[in-house]
Scaffold this motif. Sequence first.
Motif, PDB file in Angstrom:
ATOM      1  N   LEU A  26       5.834  -3.474   7.431  1.00  0.00           N
ATOM      2  CA  LEU A  26       4.396  -3.644   7.596  1.00  0.00           C
ATOM      3  C   LEU A  26       3.743  -2.678   6.623  1.00  0.00           C
ATOM      4  N   THR A  27       3.084  -3.207   5.604  1.00  0.00           N
ATOM      5  CA  THR A  27       2.602  -2.407   4.483  1.00  0.00           C
ATOM      6  C   THR A  27       1.081  -2.431   4.406  1.00  0.00           C
ATOM      7  N   SER A  28       0.485  -1.258   4.233  1.00  0.00           N
ATOM      8  CA  SER A  28      -0.971  -1.185   4.099  1.00  0.00           C
ATOM      9  C   SER A  28      -1.396  -1.762   2.753  1.00  0.00           C
ATOM     10  N   VAL A  29      -2.464  -2.571   2.785  1.00  0.00           N
ATOM     11  CA  VAL A  29      -2.973  -3.160   1.544  1.00  0.00           C
ATOM     12  C   VAL A  29      -4.397  -2.709   1.241  1.00  0.00           C
ATOM     13  N   HIS A  63      -5.734  -2.069  11.627  1.00  0.00           N
ATOM     14  CA  HIS A  63      -5.385  -0.819  12.310  1.00  0.00           C
ATOM     15  C   HIS A  63      -6.598   0.110  12.247  1.00  0.00           C
ATOM     16  N   THR A  68      -2.955   5.932   6.826  1.00  0.00           N
ATOM     17  CA  THR A  68      -1.825   5.536   5.999  1.00  0.00           C
ATOM     18  C   THR A  68      -2.281   5.189   4.589  1.00  0.00           C
ATOM     19  N   VAL A  70      -2.326   3.387   0.901  1.00  0.00           N
ATOM     20  CA  VAL A  70      -2.055   2.029   0.436  1.00  0.00           C
ATOM     21  C   VAL A  70      -0.636   1.971  -0.114  1.00  0.00           C
ATOM     22  N   THR A  73       4.266   2.264   4.591  1.00  0.00           N
ATOM     23  CA  THR A  73       4.579   1.585   5.841  1.00  0.00           C
ATOM     24  C   THR A  73       3.607   2.053   6.919  1.00  0.00           C
ATOM     25  N   VAL A  74       3.084   1.104   7.686  1.00  0.00           N
ATOM     26  CA  VAL A  74       2.109   1.392   8.740  1.00  0.00           C
ATOM     27  C   VAL A  74       2.839   1.451  10.081  1.00  0.00           C
ATOM     28  N   VAL A 109      -7.072   0.555   8.352  1.00  0.00           N
ATOM     29  CA  VAL A 109      -6.153  -0.027   7.379  1.00  0.00           C
ATOM     30  C   VAL A 109      -5.959  -1.507   7.693  1.00  0.00           C
ATOM     31  N   ALA A 111      -3.113  -4.350   7.023  1.00  0.00           N
ATOM     32  CA  ALA A 111      -1.693  -4.337   6.682  1.00  0.00           C
ATOM     33  C   ALA A 111      -1.106  -5.740   6.729  1.00  0.00           C
ATOM     34  N   LYS A 113       2.785  -7.984   6.558  1.00  0.00           N
ATOM     35  CA  LYS A 113       4.245  -7.954   6.673  1.00  0.00           C
ATOM     36  C   LYS A 113       4.782  -9.345   6.383  1.00  0.00           C
TER      37      LYS A 113
END
Length: 130
Positions: A26-29, A63, A68, A70, A73-74, A109, A111, A113
């Motif tokens: 799960l990645t912050s964008v 979130h 976190t 950019v 991982t969130v 954030v 995020a 995935k």
Amino acid sequence: MSAPNIVNVATITGKTFYDALADTNLTSVILNAASSGKVIKVNCIICSNVDGTNAATVDVSYHPSTTTAVGSTVSSTGYHLAKTITVPADSTLVVLSKDTAIYMEESSVLAVKASAANDIDVVVSYEEIS
């Protein structure tokens, strides 16, 4: 978490974020940092499956209380805009469009995935309002 007043806006800056999701974390964008003095209006989120053969699923979540960076991982609790939605091979999913835009307050954030590494490209169009 603060929501700056956007009645007397000084600046609206249109931006686009794009990334090929290289892993299944799960990645912050998009990040609206604490004390940024900004509200971020997310206009659209588009997820494209670039794999010519296999389907993949995507999760997109908001979130509200995290810092976190950019690309990181969130791990904080999030609220789903999309959960385990299948994107067929060589297809595109519009998760959010301008008619369903959301506002991100400070310390929040967005995020994404993917279920398979290197299968999903994500593009987010947004405005930084201050």
